[in-house]
Scaffold this motif. Structure first.
Motif, PDB file in Angstrom:
ATOM      1  N   ILE A 113      -2.116   8.386   3.929  1.00 11.00           N
ATOM      2  CA  ILE A 113      -2.118   6.929   3.942  1.00 11.00           C
ATOM      3  C   ILE A 113      -1.118   6.366   4.936  1.00 11.00           C
ATOM      4  CG2 ILE A 113      -0.424   6.724   2.079  1.00 11.00           C
ATOM      5  CD1 ILE A 113      -3.523   4.484   2.708  1.00 11.00           C
ATOM      6  N   PHE A 114      -0.035   7.078   5.183  1.00  8.97           N
ATOM      7  CA  PHE A 114       0.994   6.568   6.090  1.00  8.97           C
ATOM      8  C   PHE A 114       0.546   6.639   7.543  1.00  8.97           C
ATOM      9  CE2 PHE A 114       3.124   8.472   2.359  1.00  8.97           C
ATOM     10  CZ  PHE A 114       3.589   7.301   1.785  1.00  8.97           C
ATOM     11  N   ALA A 115      -0.333   7.592   7.850  1.00 11.61           N
ATOM     12  CA  ALA A 115      -0.900   7.662   9.197  1.00 11.61           C
ATOM     13  C   ALA A 115      -2.051   6.673   9.363  1.00 11.61           C
ATOM     14  CB  ALA A 115      -1.378   9.076   9.496  1.00 11.61           C
ATOM     15  N   CYS A 116      -2.573   6.153   8.249  1.00 12.19           N
ATOM     16  CA  CYS A 116      -3.697   5.214   8.307  1.00 12.19           C
ATOM     17  C   CYS A 116      -3.267   3.797   8.664  1.00 12.19           C
ATOM     18  CB  CYS A 116      -4.432   5.194   6.967  1.00 12.19           C
ATOM     19  SG  CYS A 116      -5.307   6.715   6.566  1.00 12.19           S
ATOM     20  N   MET A 117      -1.975   3.492   8.555  1.00 13.15           N
ATOM     21  CA  MET A 117      -1.502   2.135   8.838  1.00 13.15           C
ATOM     22  C   MET A 117      -1.747   1.789  10.309  1.00 13.15           C
ATOM     23  SD  MET A 117      -0.508   1.158   5.951  1.00 13.15           S
ATOM     24  CE  MET A 117       0.030   1.795   4.365  1.00 13.15           C
ATOM     25  N   ARG A 138       5.410   3.365   7.211  1.00 17.24           N
ATOM     26  CA  ARG A 138       4.973   4.680   7.676  1.00 17.24           C
ATOM     27  C   ARG A 138       6.061   5.739   7.494  1.00 17.24           C
ATOM     28  NH1 ARG A 138       0.614   4.486  11.670  1.00 17.24           N
ATOM     29  NH2 ARG A 138       1.524   6.318  12.644  1.00 17.24           N
ATOM     30  N   GLN A 139       7.305   5.360   7.811  1.00 15.88           N
ATOM     31  CA  GLN A 139       8.398   6.321   7.765  1.00 15.88           C
ATOM     32  C   GLN A 139       9.273   6.176   6.528  1.00 15.88           C
ATOM     33  OE1 GLN A 139      10.321   5.421  11.484  1.00 15.88           O
ATOM     34  NE2 GLN A 139       9.190   7.011  12.592  1.00 15.88           N
ATOM     35  N   PRO A 193       0.039   4.495  -6.833  1.00 18.44           N
ATOM     36  CA  PRO A 193      -0.720   4.397  -5.578  1.00 18.44           C
ATOM     37  C   PRO A 193      -2.196   4.728  -5.777  1.00 18.44           C
ATOM     38  CG  PRO A 193       0.557   6.415  -5.609  1.00 18.44           C
ATOM     39  CD  PRO A 193       0.934   5.666  -6.855  1.00 18.44           C
ATOM     40  N   PHE A 194      -3.061   3.899  -5.198  1.00 17.51           N
ATOM     41  CA  PHE A 194      -4.492   4.140  -5.320  1.00 17.51           C
ATOM     42  C   PHE A 194      -4.939   5.330  -4.476  1.00 17.51           C
ATOM     43  CE2 PHE A 194      -4.288   1.716  -1.434  1.00 17.51           C
ATOM     44  CZ  PHE A 194      -5.322   2.207  -0.656  1.00 17.51           C
ATOM     45  N   TRP A 195      -4.125   5.745  -3.507  1.00 13.16           N
ATOM     46  CA  TRP A 195      -4.531   6.759  -2.544  1.00 13.16           C
ATOM     47  C   TRP A 195      -4.090   8.166  -2.927  1.00 13.16           C
ATOM     48  CZ3 TRP A 195       0.259   8.531  -1.549  1.00 13.16           C
ATOM     49  CH2 TRP A 195       1.322   7.631  -1.581  1.00 13.16           C
ATOM     50  N   VAL A 217       0.835  -1.201   0.000  1.00 14.00           N
ATOM     51  CA  VAL A 217       0.000   0.000   0.000  1.00 14.00           C
ATOM     52  C   VAL A 217       0.869   1.250   0.000  1.00 14.00           C
ATOM     53  CG1 VAL A 217      -1.693   1.323   1.310  1.00 14.00           C
ATOM     54  CG2 VAL A 217      -1.922  -1.149   1.138  1.00 14.00           C
ATOM     55  N   ALA A 218       1.934   1.231   0.817  1.00  7.91           N
ATOM     56  CA  ALA A 218       2.826   2.389   0.916  1.00  7.91           C
ATOM     57  C   ALA A 218       3.808   2.471  -0.240  1.00  7.91           C
ATOM     58  CB  ALA A 218       3.593   2.340   2.237  1.00  7.91           C
ATOM     59  N   CYS A 219       3.770   1.481  -1.151  1.00  3.84           N
ATOM     60  CA  CYS A 219       4.666   1.457  -2.319  1.00  3.84           C
ATOM     61  C   CYS A 219       6.133   1.435  -1.902  1.00  3.84           C
ATOM     62  CB  CYS A 219       4.394   2.656  -3.237  1.00  3.84           C
ATOM     63  SG  CYS A 219       2.677   2.816  -3.744  1.00  3.84           S
ATOM     64  N   CYS A 220       6.447   0.665  -0.861  1.00  6.62           N
ATOM     65  CA  CYS A 220       7.834   0.579  -0.409  1.00  6.62           C
ATOM     66  C   CYS A 220       8.254  -0.877  -0.288  1.00  6.62           C
ATOM     67  CB  CYS A 220       8.016   1.300   0.931  1.00  6.62           C
ATOM     68  SG  CYS A 220       7.278   0.453   2.345  1.00  6.62           S
TER      69      CYS A 220
END
Length: 825
Positions: free
Chosen positions: A356-360, A303-304, A346-348, A293-296
């Protein structure tokens, strides 16, 4: 927008514009002040009605909700009040249809059942369900929810076929309109009393110094988003969960974007029309899916971006770097590699008000249970697990844990409950302290309601683990702690709990079982995805119609919800059991116990009790109990009867002996709000025949004599400053002692006045010794008098709850005799 707020009194409901207004109101209102003082004498783990500060919700016009709308449509189609269950003939037929839909039976089995002579040839019943076709046609004619749509698309892979062309695979995407789903949920009266339309701040104390974090509306995320929206807006937090295949090729549902950006008017369950803004608030997934989701990459923090102390990634900057990479044909801009990004669209990227990173969300199952214990702290402790004493609420690993091939989340939880006691007998002291810190962290992370105290405990547990983790390097268990994403992810738990609730992957895992797996079993396993959507649609239709009928019957939300709780709640009232709640010293839940109306062992002699129940001092303890109790003034007039009973006690005197009783455990706001019961057992081993020759209830059974906590002196326990019973927190403060229940029995009718409750013959343990500095647990030992076990008879109301003893390892024993052979616990 600047949010206004008001502050509500917990007792009369009046509101004040400032925090200071509540204490002033309490001083002037005698009724509220008396209620607050009375609260201090009640036994409740947390205030049932905490102080509430609500950020104002401004609804618009009043309109009809879902159920009145359905009723109007059905009336226009010819339905009337006398046949509310139409198209079914009567309530019995509707009940059968409801059961068939929820049973998980396949359509072929439903068809076979409906064609049975027993189902068709019932002259006393009107029956119109001739086969599965008529049955499904009636289900399809009920009011329906959002429909399913199938979108076909092709995905080009990175592998080539024999002709050198890139392989292409065709996929089916089954979906429903999210805006329509939200509309149906918001207007459903079944959820009316469970919905919040604006953020609230709750406090454990009257002076609003101890905030409570529970649902999403009590966290900081909702309030921060509310500040970005226009006045009168209502936030609808969206919680997403999906697996890997549903992330890599999709660009999101574009129909939801305008609603999240501009808002859309919807009817809510309280009858008001609001302008709602669906906004992504939480994304539930395990670590690999979070990285997708975060594309990483998976060795980075989703998140980071990097497993180091750094701020969260910026969604706009991340999406910009990915877009440049995709547009340039793979040329990566500066910062792309450092953030560990992958070139995935990314879909977001266009979702409004979404980081999105705070949504994890935390992933308790994979990060804590499977991550920390399976991957990093498992040791050779099979013998201790095999020797561990049994308990009704614990899974016993009779073969150890090394032979478990596939672990479930439930097995991990049971293993963790005794893991500290296991490693205490086979590991270095620093290892034990590190394990204790991780277990404390897991326990705090599982709480459903948090206060500053519990969050401080979470931080303290994490700090203690880092203080002792170097022992794993010293012992060669771990080379270093760099690049362990599951370990790093635990640093984000505190922030997640303060913002958007404690969502984790355990919820979607259960939903996957309830919907996907059960639906698959109900299919014929051919084109099963389409069949699952049809099955889900049927389940949704039946639930909606059931709620409508309940609303039609009761006509108001309060009765609707109460009926749902009565039908779906967890009740411990079994047929054939008596329920007693005659214990004023404890709270309502704690004083309740249930016991069978008829004893399990009729006319059991003292001789049998001594031999089979291992109660050598039963007669002497009974004499002491009667002698002590008959001195009570209310019983002094019946003293001759008591003396006559004492003189008649011999080896052949019989008593009604029970196998077990159940004790109600108090509700706690930090754990699921179910009334749970605790089984207290006392029965000898039964050497029955095999299951092939006797019913199961008569087969061989191991002996079980429960370890419990009981009051050792002044009956009733002590009170904490906040009015709660100290036995819930510290057994030493409450005057509790560990005892082993050997016999549960009732006195004969002639002396039943001595105790209106059943009695228990128990063997005592020594008082609790102070906390062990290494394990953080109490220690006890069997209490003796003249080299014999100290025993007595007490009413079962003096028993608070069962407990589990972990032996101090060193004695040779098995799980069946470890409680008798070990001398320290």
């Amino acid at each position: 927008m600047s949010l206004t707020s008001f502050h509500r009194c917990s007792y009369c409901g009046c509101t004040k514009p400032t925090v200071q207004g509540i204490p002033a109101h309490m001083k002037l209102s005698s009724s509220c002040r008396d209620a607050w003082e009375a609260k201090l004498t009640e036994n409740d783990c947390c205030q049932s009605q905490p102080t509430v500060r609500t950020l104002c919700d401004v609804p618009a016009v009043v309109v009809k909700t879902m159920h009145p709308t359905i009723n109007k449509e059905r009336m226009s189609e010819g339905s009337n009040e006398n046949t509310p269950w139409a198209p079914f003939i009567n309530g019995e037929e509707w009940g059968l249809a409801q059961w068939l839909m929820s049973s998980g039976l396949s359509q072929s089995k439903i068809d076979k059942y409906l064609k049975l002579d027993m189902a068709q040839n019932r002259p006393e019943l009107s029956f119109s369900l001739k086969d599965k076709r008529t049955f499904l046609n009636k289900i399809d004619s009920l009011p329906r929810g959002p429909g399913w749509q199938c979108e076909i698309f092709e995905a080009t892979g990175d592998e080539c076929d024999e002709e050198g062309k890139e392989c292409v695979e065709v996929f089916e995407l089954w979906k429903r309109d999210p805006i329509e789903c939200i509309h149906k949920l918001l207007s459903n009266l079944s959820f009316a009393c469970h919905m919040k339309y604006a953020p609230e701040h709750r406090y454990k104390d009257e002076w609003m110094k101890k905030p409570i974090l529970s649902e999403m509306w009590s966290g900081t995320w909702w309030e921060s988003v509310q500040n970005l929206l226009p006045p009168g807006a209502t936030v609808v937090p969206m919680i997403l969960a999906s697996d890997k295949t549903q992330l890599s090729n999709f660009s999101g549902n574009k129909s939801a974007w305008p609603a999240g950006k501009d808002g859309v008017e919807m009817v809510c369950a309280d009858g008001f029309l609001r302008k709602v803004y669906p906004i992504l608030a939480a994304y539930i997934a395990d670590h690999p899916k979070q990285c997708l989701v975060a594309c990483c990459r998976q060795n980075h923090c989703p998140r980071q971006g990097q497993p180091v102390k750094s701020p969260l990634q910026n969604p706009a900057e991340t999406a910009s770097m990915i877009r440049k990479t995709l547009q340039s044909g793979g040329q990566k801009p500066r910062g792309f590699e450092e953030a560990g990004l992958q070139a995935i669209d990314p879909f977001w990227k266009n979702l409004p008000y979404c980081n999105i990173f705070a949504c994890m969300t935390p992933d308790l199952l994979h990060q804590l249970h499977k991550g920390m214990f399976k991957d990093h702290t498992e040791d050779e402790v099979d013998r201790q697990f095999r020797t561990m004493p049994t308990h009704p609420d614990l899974c016993h690993f009779h073969k150890g844990i090394s032979l478990v091939s596939q672990w479930t989340g439930n097995e991990y939880k049971h293993m963790e409950k005794v893991f500290l006691g296991v490693v205490a007998g086979s590991a270095d002291a620093d290892v034990v302290k590190a394990v204790q810190a991780v277990l404390d962290f897991v326990s705090y992370a599982h709480l459903e309601t948090h206060t500053n105290d519990s969050l401080s405990g979470l931080i303290n547990a994490w700090t203690r683990f880092h203080s002792y983790k170097q022992v794993f390097l010293r012992l060669g268990v771990q080379k270093d702690f760099n690049g362990i994403p599951k370990l790093h992810s635990m640093t984000h738990y505190l922030e997640s709990m303060r913002t958007a609730d404690r969502y984790n992957s355990e919820g979607p895992e259960q939903l996957h079982i309830n919907f996907a797996k059960v639906g698959y079993r109900a299919s014929n396993c051919k084109q099963y995805i389409h069949q699952i959507t049809v099955w889900l649609d049927g389940q949704d239709t039946v639930r909606r119609f059931k709620a409508y009928l309940r609303w039609l019957k009761h006509g108001r939300v309060s009765q609707l919800l109460r009926t749902e709780e009565e039908e779906d709640g967890n009740h411990d009232e079994d047929n054939g059991e008596n329920i007693c709640n005659d214990q004023p010293a404890l709270g309502a839940d704690e004083g309740i116990y249930t016991i069978a109306q008829k004893p399990t062992f009729h006319n059991t002699s003292v001789r049998t009790i001594v031999a089979k129940f291992c109660a050598p001092d039963f007669a002497q303890c009974l004499e002491d109990f009667v002698t002590k109790t008959q001195g009570v003034p209310s019983h002094s007039s019946q003293a001759p009867t008591s003396l006559s009973f004492l003189c008649s006690i011999n080896s052949y005197t019989t008593f009604a002996v029970y196998k077990q009783f159940k004790k109600a455990l108090p509700r706690m706001s930090q754990v699921p709000k179910k009334l749970t019961s605790d089984s207290i057992c006392a029965f000898p081993a039964r050497l029955g025949a095999t299951a092939s020759t006797l019913p199961r209830r008569l087969c061989a059974q191991a002996a079980q004599f429960s370890m419990v906590l009981a009051f050792n002196g002044t009956y009733g326990g002590t009170r904490r400053d906040d009015g709660t019973n100290a036995s819930l927190y510290n057994p030493i403060d409450a005057g509790l002692t560990v005892v082993q229940v050997r016999v549960i029995f009732c006195l004969p009718e002639t002396v039943s006045y001595l105790s209106k409750h059943p009695l228990a013959y128990v063997e005592w343990f020594t008082p609790f010794q102070p906390y062990n500095n290494i394990t953080g647990m109490f220690s006890v030992a069997p209490s003796q008098r003249n080299r014999c076990r100290r025993a007595s008879i007490i009413p079962i109301t003096a028993i608070v709850r069962s407990c589990h003893l972990i032996p101090v390892w060193g004695c040779a024993a098995t799980s069946e005799n470890v409680l008798e052979r070990c001398t320290r616990f």
